[in-house]
Design an enzyme around this catalytic site. Structure first.
Site, PDB file in Angstrom:
ATOM      1  N   SER A 128       0.876  -1.160   0.000  1.00  0.00           N
ATOM      2  CA  SER A 128       0.000   0.000   0.000  1.00  0.00           C
ATOM      3  C   SER A 128       0.913   1.208   0.000  1.00  0.00           C
ATOM      4  O   SER A 128       1.712   1.385   0.910  1.00  0.00           O
ATOM      5  CB  SER A 128      -0.875   0.008   1.244  1.00  0.00           C
ATOM      6  N   ARG A 129       0.823   2.018  -1.051  1.00  0.00           N
ATOM      7  CA  ARG A 129       1.769   3.127  -1.162  1.00  0.00           C
ATOM      8  C   ARG A 129       1.451   4.259  -0.214  1.00  0.00           C
ATOM      9  O   ARG A 129       2.195   5.207  -0.120  1.00  0.00           O
ATOM     10  CB  ARG A 129       1.838   3.616  -2.616  1.00  0.00           C
ATOM     11  N   VAL A 130       0.325   4.176   0.490  1.00  0.00           N
ATOM     12  CA  VAL A 130       0.025   5.195   1.489  1.00  0.00           C
ATOM     13  C   VAL A 130       0.481   4.670   2.846  1.00  0.00           C
ATOM     14  O   VAL A 130       1.054   5.381   3.657  1.00  0.00           O
ATOM     15  CB  VAL A 130      -1.473   5.528   1.485  1.00  0.00           C
TER      16      VAL A 130
END
Ligand code: ATP
Ligand code: MG
Length: 578
Positions: free
Chosen positions: A444-446
């Site tokens: 998850s890039r967040v």
């Protein structure tokens, strides 16, 4: 006499059927104008709530708001040329003002078949415009060529009597859907028409299916968590409000289940959920709606359904329709979760209609703009800035892979558009590890930004421990003699994997997740049989909810975990009896 239709039919387009008195007036008008008896056919056009349009042959009597304003403007222009007092002249003009048959572009069908029609004579029709065929069938312009326009049909052409030569009218409107609060709890098709047999839905307004995504300035960073209630995801691949997280995996690996659990977990969290079913069996959609109803999730959910039985154009339109409905709530400052299940089938629907329209096929026979198709859809998910109301739309697109091949065309496209993916693996699924989240390939890039402080603190080195475990597991498969540290790592990893197994439709609460993670991190599980790790944690959560209710409440409210809280949980873990 004016040019007259050959089939003696006058088509009345309006939002509601005329009363018998109105019908009489229409018939009298037609008789006066055309001499003989003409049949009046009513065609429902919901957007025309403030007027009507009467079409007979090539004549169109336009009594819609825009046409009336246009005519009024014209007559005012003429008035200005006359001398004298303006106001009485306007009044006089308004009193005896009647709509005129005005020149409108009317086209004729050239060919029709496979849900596609080509239409000539509509030179100024634009891409995405809705056309109405005599008889009421609608279509959407999808290709513009020099001689004709190609149009996809939203229904069965032969049922609606559309054939070569049928008259077609432009609406000047881009395709769109009705939106509004009343759609919550309903199952609708890609055109926003209810399909659950619960009667009509009163819409607040009509929104174009495609609209530009919010720009950079209108967006705020993705910071607030959207909890899925699935421990494996919330602890390692947290999703934030406004994020786009792909759920990818082979068929039957639990993709839909993850999306449904996430919807179930939004109960009482003030999030509106939209589930868009694309190209699935009607029975699967029905059982999903049943599950949502049983769990009380339909109170905040809209289901947009374009099943495998629906035409390709409807399947193509469904996610855009769902997105438009979501945007309506997002712009009101609400939080929205939208699931597109699944975009592989959406791409296939788009491919079939593109090929029928004669577009050049590219890689895997998909048309060249299939990337743009999905990027302009997913780009519309956003977390809006405070100035724009602070609403958000989180997207969970689903993609099906073939034999785990993530490097195929559509999966790579969507992986590069989204902000991360949950990769589900068949091997894990069949070995009983469900949800079958592959810890190595998911991301998850967040990430941590979208986790509550409590979960972030409690999760600690979970991901690292699991990665180490997987590596070690492979190496030690055939080794007999292991040193103590390796044994301990293996033993810990096994229990973590067991803990992450989670039955369907049972999302975990926020404090539940924190307690589970603290127990796992403190190695409290290592003394328990691996098969019993989940039972152990469940009993611990139970115990905490019973005897340490303030602790649970505190974790949920402050979203923080202090060292004292942690010690309290570890203390409680010592008292769990299995
Ligand atoms: P499809 O490719 O057909 O859309 P899918 O990937 O969406 O499948 P699901 O329909 O969600 O998969 O799940 C497949 C099966 O696995 C279902 O029978 C479901 O009950 C089961 N399943 C899913 N998740 C779990 C879970 N966490 N625990 C146990 N069974 C599960
Ligand atoms: Mg599915």
């Amino acid at each position: 006499m004016t040019d007259k239709t050959t089939d003696n039919k006058a088509y009345l387009y309006s939002a509601s059927a005329p009363t018998s008195e109105q019908e009489g007036r229409f018939l009298a008008f037609l008789r006066k104008k055309y001499g003989e008896e003409t049949e009046l056919v009513f065609v429902e056009e919901r957007e025309l709530s403030d007027g009507f349009r009467l079409q007979i042959g090539n004549d169109v009597f336009n009594w819609t708001r825009e046409a009336r304003l246009e005519q009024l403007k014209e007559s005012l222009k003429n008035l200005a040329n006359r001398d004298g007092e303006l106001i009485p002249l306007i009044r006089e003009n308004l009193h005896d003002w009647t709509p005129k048959a005005c020149a409108e572009q009317i086209g004729r069908v050239l060919t029709v078949g496979d849900g596609i029609a080509t239409v000539s004579g509509l030179d100024s029709a634009f891409y995405g415009e809705i056309l109405i065929f005599a008889g009421g069938l609608r279509g959407m312009v999808q290709s513009l060529t020099e001689k004709c326009v190609g149009c996809v049909l939203f229904g069965d052409a032969s049922d609606a009597g559309v054939a070569a030569g049928t008259l077609v009218r432009r609406t000047g409107r881009i395709s769109g859907v009705p939106v509004g609060e009343e759609f919550i709890g309903r199952v609708v098709n890609a055109l926003g028409e209810p399909v659950d047999g619960k009667g009509a839905v009163a819409a607040d307004k009509y929104r174009p299916a495609e609209s530009p995504a919010p720009g950079i300035v209108d967006r705020a960073p993705v910071k607030r968590p959207l909890q899925t209630g699935i421990l494996a995801i919330d602890s390692m691949f947290a999703i934030g409000k406004g994020q786009r997280e792909l759920i990818i995996g082979d068929r039957q690996t639990g993709k839909t289940s993850i999306a449904v659990d996430t919807i179930l977990n939004q109960k009482n969290k003030n999030v509106i959920c939209i589930y868009v079913a694309i190209g699935q069996k009607s029975s699967s959609v029905a059982s999903l709606v049943h599950t949502l109803e049983k769990k009380g999730a339909m109170d905040y959910t809209i289901v947009v359904s374009a099943t495998a039985g629906d035409s390709a154009p409807l399947q193509y339109l469904a996610p855009y329709a769902g997105c438009a409905m979501g945007e309506y709530f997002m712009e009101k400052g609400r939080d929205v979760l939208i699931v597109y299940d699944d975009l592989s089938k959406h791409a296939v629907a788009y491919r079939s209609l593109s090929l029928l329209l004669g577009r050049a096929p590219g890689r895997e026979a998909y048309p060249g703009d299939v990337f743009y198709l999905h990027s302009r859809l997913l780009e519309r998910s956003a977390h809006l800035s405070e100035k724009r109301g602070g609403g958000s739309m989180t997207a969970l697109p689903v993609v099906e892979t073939q034999a785990g091949d993530v490097s195929a065309y559509i999966p790579t496209n969507i992986i590069s558009i989204t902000d991360g993916q949950i990769f589900l693996e068949s091997d894990l699924f069949y070995s009983g590890q469900r949800p079958a989240v592959n810890v190595g390939l998911s991301v998850s890039r967040v990430g941590g930004d979208a986790q509550t402080k409590a979960v972030k603190y409690a999760a600690g080195t979970l991901r690292l421990d699991l990665a180490q475990y997987r590596e070690m597991e492979v190496f030690t498969q055939f080794a007999g003699d292991l040193d103590e540290t390796t044994k301990a790592q293996l033993c810990h990893g096994q229990r973590l994997m067991r803990l992450l197994r989670q039955p369907q439709n049972r999302p975990m609460s926020h404090h539940g997740e924190v307690i589970a993670l603290v127990a796992a991190g403190s190695k409290a599980l290592d003394g328990v049989e691996p098969e019993k790790s989940r039972d152990f944690v469940m009993s611990l959560i139970d115990l905490c909810e019973r005897e340490h209710s303030e602790l649970c409440l505190r974790i949920d409210e402050t979203e923080r975990l202090t060292d004292e809280d942690k010690a309290e949980i570890i203390g409680a873990a010592a008292r769990v009896i299995l």
